[in-house]
Scaffold this active site. Sequence first.
Site, PDB file in Angstrom:
ATOM      1  N   ASP A  68      64.017  26.435  21.201  1.00 14.74           N
ATOM      2  CA  ASP A  68      64.673  25.093  21.201  1.00 14.74           C
ATOM      3  C   ASP A  68      65.092  24.537  22.786  1.00 14.74           C
ATOM      4  OD1 ASP A  68      66.698  26.983  20.933  1.00 14.74           O
ATOM      5  OD2 ASP A  68      68.225  25.410  20.673  1.00 14.74           O
ATOM      6  N   GLU A 133      69.734  27.840  19.911  1.00 11.77           N
ATOM      7  CA  GLU A 133      70.595  28.484  20.899  1.00 11.77           C
ATOM      8  C   GLU A 133      71.365  27.518  21.381  1.00 11.77           C
ATOM      9  OE1 GLU A 133      71.936  30.433  24.562  1.00 11.77           O
ATOM     10  OE2 GLU A 133      70.539  28.839  24.466  1.00 11.77           O
TER      11      GLU A 133
END
Length: 375
Positions: A68, A133
């Site tokens: 991400d 994250e």
Amino acid sequence: MSCPVIELTQQLIRRPSLSPDDAGCQALLIERLQAIGFTVERMDFADTQNFWAWRGQGETLAFAGHTDVVPPGDADRWINPPFEPTIRDGMLFGRGAADMKGSLAAMVVAAERFVAQHPNHTGRLAFLITSDEEASAHNGTVKVVEALMARNERLDYCLVGEPSSIEVVGDVVKNGRRGSLTCNLTIHGVQGHVAYPHLADNPVHRAAPFINELVAIEWDQGNEFFPATSMQIANIQAGTGSNNVIPGELFVQFNFRFSTELTDEMIKEQVLALLEKHQLRYTVDWWLSGQPFLTARGKLVDAVVNAVEHYNEIKPQLLTTGGTSDGRFIARMGAQVVELGPVNATIHKINECVNAADLQLLARMYQRIMEQLVA
């Protein structure tokens, strides 16, 4: 520029994986890993995609990272669209180039080269990848770690590909991180008219001496591995917006980045004692997002230092500065954890970029680390 690491990085950047949306990045990585004999276990939780992959058995070295990215901001301010990777003057531009799709590509290509040269490697090589994250991180690495621990999965060494470097790749290696503890504190007063203060109780006035004393505290002096604990007020709010109303409550949010000289319980006890000393009426909520951890010199640190010295001819600094990373969750498994990745000068910024040559160098470093620990 034709290079397996650069090409894979570009493929990943083209997938706009705004946290926690993976946008197809993991499918690409899984395809590459399965092609070289990795067993892949998808471990999705809620809206977050994760996978745990392994090849071989025995002493285990895992590479960890996230697919991400943070939002690109105003796309018009980028020199090229943020999800269209472009190389200019040797720099690869695109959201996630440095944080951390370049590292992911370097890991996978390093694994491909390692397996080709060591098809019967003696240890186990693994990957732990998440799509959350950058945001809450609630359903990412922490959930995977909990599942692995519940079944007594072995993990000896873990290299996290976060962008650790400052000027050149490998000049800084993170062998630990500070803990992070946030306090959400509400001081209660009595709302009233500013012309009649005797009928009210101003929480701002009451809290001011407490806040002054709080910010003056020297929590510790740090140690050989960690800087001194830092406390910073992040948010403070009171009032209705009117100039004739004494507020009824004051909200203060402050965060501690703490060393191994303290525990979160020690911090809480000191803050609560200070609140009682100033006779404040309060409610408090704590959020511990990570304990401090440290990986001392040992096989993993030595292997990482050796790889950096071999390919970049510099001795890396071992630091614990900066924010938190998913390494804080992985350390719970008892693994040695180290972070090594590209230069972090442009992460989360407009025109995020990474030196393309650095990614090729990083893949070689990762491969050398594999060769030292699980060949």
